[in-house]
Design an enzyme around this catalytic site. Structure first.
Site, mmCIF file in Angstrom:
data_model
loop_
_atom_site.group_PDB
_atom_site.id
_atom_site.type_symbol
_atom_site.label_atom_id
_atom_site.label_comp_id
_atom_site.label_asym_id
_atom_site.label_seq_id
_atom_site.Cartn_x
_atom_site.Cartn_y
_atom_site.Cartn_z
ATOM 1 N N LYS A 12 -61.277 9.496 9.061
ATOM 2 C CA LYS A 12 -61.017 8.989 10.411
ATOM 3 C C LYS A 12 -60.434 7.581 10.320
ATOM 4 C CE LYS A 12 -64.642 5.958 10.438
ATOM 5 N NZ LYS A 12 -64.491 4.484 10.419
ATOM 6 N N GLY A 100 -63.685 2.625 4.577
ATOM 7 C CA GLY A 100 -63.769 2.567 6.026
ATOM 8 C C GLY A 100 -63.225 3.795 6.722
ATOM 9 N N ASP A 138 -71.847 7.525 11.652
ATOM 10 C CA ASP A 138 -70.548 8.180 11.856
ATOM 11 C C ASP A 138 -70.645 9.702 11.816
ATOM 12 O OD1 ASP A 138 -69.356 5.722 12.100
ATOM 13 O OD2 ASP A 138 -68.366 5.746 10.142
#
Length: 288
Positions: A12, A100, A138
């Site tokens: 993502k 990240g 997440d």
């Protein structure tokens, strides 16, 4: 019972990431748009003959004994209370660790879906989210993604509030992986110090994020709390951002807590031209 399940687990990007001061429970609330891209890890989950065991291998790195896969297995067993079959999980890793991009969380969500299928438990959304809460913030988002990597959502709370929105098809991304492993813990520690020192950043309002996302990219004013604090410590992040903008990116930022930096382009030609310019300076520079 099925004996094997293969799952694609997408990465993502964050378009803006407002990290609020630490809560009393130690978590941070966030405000962000998450969007999957076509970069994926691949998981092969096989049922083995050993009960209640989860063996994890990865083709490109050595994982710690406790990882998002084993944590998911333990949380699944605790919630369901059933005797689980032993499983072996092989991860073909394409999402950089510490980049990240949510690789570990995406792998956990993919594995949870595979376990649910293999064990025929048909878990409810609430049950899935209960497991996600024990693994990583997440994971909630990745549980909402479909198999075609079409996930896009406004994400708030610690990550558990996921409001799907329409994903744009006209954006092209150039990702630079600077070869730096950004520790999530270190990144949040730096943000906490930033707030303790009275640091202030200007962010778009939460209720305007979707509207901004749908504007022309050159008008985006998304802000990532982590970008300033991480790039101040690691100059290579600052250099990657500078290079992307110089190469024509309409918007450039760090994804999540880093270290991946991405540039956004509105045409394939502009994207490929930028990749050609930057390819000699950045060995890990990929288009999506």
């Amino acid at each position: 019972m099925l004996s094997t399940c293969c799952v694609s687990c997408p990465a993502k990007l964050n378009f803006g990431l407002k990290v609020l001061p630490k809560r009393l429970d130690g978590y941070h609330d966030i405000e962000s748009i998450f969007s999957t891209i076509s970069l994926c890890d691949e998981l092969e989950v096989k049922v083995t003959g050993t009960k209640d065991s989860c063996a994890v291998t990865c083709d490109s790195m050595e994982l710690p004994q406790k990882n998002t896969i084993t944590s998911t297995y333990a949380a699944f067993k605790e919630l369901t209370g059933i005797e689980l079959p032993g499983v072996s999980v092989n991860i073909r890793k394409h999402i950089p660790a510490g980049g990240g991009l949510g690789g570990g969380s995406s792998d956990a969500a993919g594995f949870l879906k595979a376990l649910d299928l293999l064990c025929r438990t048909n878990l409810s959304t609430d049950a899935m989210n209960d497991i996600a809460s024990k693994v990583g913030s997440d994971v909630f988002f990745f549980l909402r993604c479909d198999s075609n990597s079409r996930g896009c959502a406004v994400v708030t709370g610690r990550g558990e509030n996921v409001r799907p929105i329409s994903r744009r098809d006209d954006l092209h991304f150039l990702l630079i992986f600077p070869g730096l492993h950004s520790s999530t813990k270190e990144a949040y520690d730096l943000v906490d110090r930033h707030y303790e020192a009275g640091g202030i950043l200007e962010y778009p309002q939460l209720d305007s994020l979707e509207e901004i996302y749908n504007q022309k990219v050159q008008n985006w004013n998304f802000v990532n709390t982590f970008t300033d604090v991480i790039s101040s410590r690691y100059s290579i992040i600052k250099q990657a951002l500078f290079d992307l903008k110089k190469a024509g990116a309409l918007f450039a930022d760090m994804s999540g807590s880093g270290s991946t930096v991405f540039g956004v382009f509105d045409s394939k030609a502009a994207l490929l031209n930028a990749q050609k310019k930057l390819g000699s300076d950045w060995s890990m520079c990929s288009t999506f």
